[in-house]
Design a protein around this motif. Sequence first.
Motif, mmCIF file in Angstrom:
data_model
loop_
_atom_site.group_PDB
_atom_site.id
_atom_site.type_symbol
_atom_site.label_atom_id
_atom_site.label_comp_id
_atom_site.label_asym_id
_atom_site.label_seq_id
_atom_site.Cartn_x
_atom_site.Cartn_y
_atom_site.Cartn_z
ATOM 1 N N VAL A 59 0.846 -1.199 0.000
ATOM 2 C CA VAL A 59 0.000 0.000 0.000
ATOM 3 C C VAL A 59 0.878 1.246 0.000
ATOM 4 O O VAL A 59 1.757 1.402 0.855
ATOM 5 C CB VAL A 59 -0.940 0.014 1.223
ATOM 6 N N THR A 60 0.630 2.123 -0.958
ATOM 7 C CA THR A 60 1.320 3.415 -1.011
ATOM 8 C C THR A 60 0.296 4.517 -0.787
ATOM 9 O O THR A 60 -0.690 4.621 -1.525
ATOM 10 C CB THR A 60 2.000 3.627 -2.375
ATOM 11 N N ILE A 61 0.507 5.332 0.228
ATOM 12 C CA ILE A 61 -0.406 6.429 0.550
ATOM 13 C C ILE A 61 0.096 7.709 -0.108
ATOM 14 O O ILE A 61 1.290 8.025 -0.038
ATOM 15 C CB ILE A 61 -0.528 6.589 2.076
ATOM 16 N N GLU A 62 -0.827 8.454 -0.750
ATOM 17 C CA GLU A 62 -0.411 9.623 -1.523
ATOM 18 C C GLU A 62 -0.915 10.944 -0.944
ATOM 19 O O GLU A 62 -0.136 11.857 -0.707
ATOM 20 C CB GLU A 62 -0.866 9.464 -2.979
ATOM 21 N N LEU A 89 -0.513 -5.501 -5.574
ATOM 22 C CA LEU A 89 -0.514 -6.889 -5.122
ATOM 23 C C LEU A 89 0.266 -7.741 -6.111
ATOM 24 O O LEU A 89 0.222 -7.489 -7.324
ATOM 25 C CB LEU A 89 -1.949 -7.406 -4.996
ATOM 26 N N PRO A 90 0.977 -8.755 -5.627
ATOM 27 C CA PRO A 90 1.761 -9.617 -6.525
ATOM 28 C C PRO A 90 0.879 -10.243 -7.608
ATOM 29 O O PRO A 90 -0.198 -10.764 -7.331
ATOM 30 C CB PRO A 90 2.311 -10.698 -5.581
ATOM 31 N N GLY A 91 1.345 -10.144 -8.847
ATOM 32 C CA GLY A 91 0.628 -10.758 -9.957
ATOM 33 C C GLY A 91 -0.585 -9.994 -10.430
ATOM 34 O O GLY A 91 -1.322 -10.478 -11.301
ATOM 35 N N GLN A 92 -0.840 -8.789 -9.871
ATOM 36 C CA GLN A 92 -1.991 -7.991 -10.274
ATOM 37 C C GLN A 92 -1.536 -6.601 -10.687
ATOM 38 O O GLN A 92 -0.537 -6.085 -10.165
ATOM 39 C CB GLN A 92 -3.005 -7.876 -9.122
ATOM 40 N N PRO A 93 -2.269 -5.953 -11.610
ATOM 41 C CA PRO A 93 -1.894 -4.586 -11.990
ATOM 42 C C PRO A 93 -2.105 -3.621 -10.828
ATOM 43 O O PRO A 93 -2.999 -3.819 -9.992
ATOM 44 C CB PRO A 93 -2.842 -4.275 -13.148
ATOM 45 N N GLU A 94 -1.287 -2.610 -10.783
ATOM 46 C CA GLU A 94 -1.426 -1.603 -9.732
ATOM 47 C C GLU A 94 -2.778 -0.915 -9.847
ATOM 48 O O GLU A 94 -3.260 -0.631 -10.946
ATOM 49 C CB GLU A 94 -0.296 -0.575 -9.857
ATOM 50 N N ALA A 95 -3.426 -0.649 -8.715
ATOM 51 C CA ALA A 95 -4.767 -0.065 -8.716
ATOM 52 C C ALA A 95 -4.813 1.143 -7.789
ATOM 53 O O ALA A 95 -4.155 1.181 -6.740
ATOM 54 C CB ALA A 95 -5.792 -1.100 -8.272
ATOM 55 N N GLU A 96 -5.610 2.147 -8.199
ATOM 56 C CA GLU A 96 -5.857 3.297 -7.342
ATOM 57 C C GLU A 96 -6.878 2.896 -6.281
ATOM 58 O O GLU A 96 -7.889 2.264 -6.592
ATOM 59 C CB GLU A 96 -6.376 4.468 -8.174
#
Length: 351
Positions: free
Chosen positions: A82-85, A103-110
């Motif tokens: 988790v990256t907090i912006e 998450l591993p194996g998944q595209p990055e999501a907002e």
Amino acid sequence: RGPGGAPGGSWPEPLPWGGLLVLALLGGALLALRRWRLRAEKQRREPNPGGAGGKLYIDPLTYEDPEVALRDFAQEIDVTCVTIEEVIGAGEFGEVWRGRLSLPGQPEAEVAVKTLKGGRGERQRREFLREAARMAQFLHPNVLRLRGVVSAGSPAMIVTEFLMHGALDAFLRGREGTLSPLQLVAMLRGIAAGMRYLAEAGFVHRDLAARNILVDAHLVCKVSDFGLSRALDGDREVLGPGQGGKIPIRWTAPEAIAFRTFTSASDAWSYGIVMWEVLSFGERPYWDMSNQDVINAIEQDYRLPPPPRCPPALHRLMLQCWQRERHARPTFPHLVRALDRLIRHPQSLRR
């Protein structure tokens, strides 16, 4: 008896019929309790298929330990994913952030991330985790989706999908004239569909209001806020002795205010208020009336008038939601069908 009819041996005295009946009832009750426990345990372990006829909602309050409920329903996320912006709002227990989930194996999501503010006590932590356990049981395009939780370490986090336009009431303000009646009805239909799903799962929202509906980039509305223990503000009022708590008076059905009777029918009353909020483009229900004035007015059969330029068919639907007798109010399946008819016949939306 012995030979010649003389008393012999020792036989127990037969139980009276009343005793036999008590034993039979007790045995039946124990068997029914065992079956109920087996069914509840099976429900807890089965995945939620989503949609009508799926697994019934299980209230995390039935768990002694909310951590167990969380493990049963929600996915634990490693905090490094988790990256907090930036801060986008505030909740009862802490801040709400926009961030990214990798998450591993998944595209990055907002995503949106609700955090539990440091220094909160054990009671607040348990309520925070219960909200996540509630959300994890729901899977519907018109209900906010939980992506997972971070319960290990501090701060604890609830990670959900991110919806670009935020709360519905704030989104609508200042947009009068930019959204057509058909677009507004489509948004209302989405809310009703989400509530139909929740009602069929056996969940009562208790705080349905435009502020608790989120809007995505395509104007799809999603029901949110499942904490059931939220920040108190000027729209909430303490109830009488023995009733406890504070509830949002302007959105709440009369029987829920008077007797704390919350059902899908009281959610339908609240849905009528949401309709009014949408058609008035975020106006505050009952304007500057005090909470007590609102209670008195409803008791005297006052109902909100149609907002300016509101199609009569929609105000008639609102009035059905505000029937005093809760069994006379439309169900959410009925509301979805009624809105579908309006969408199929847009001429009915003419003023």
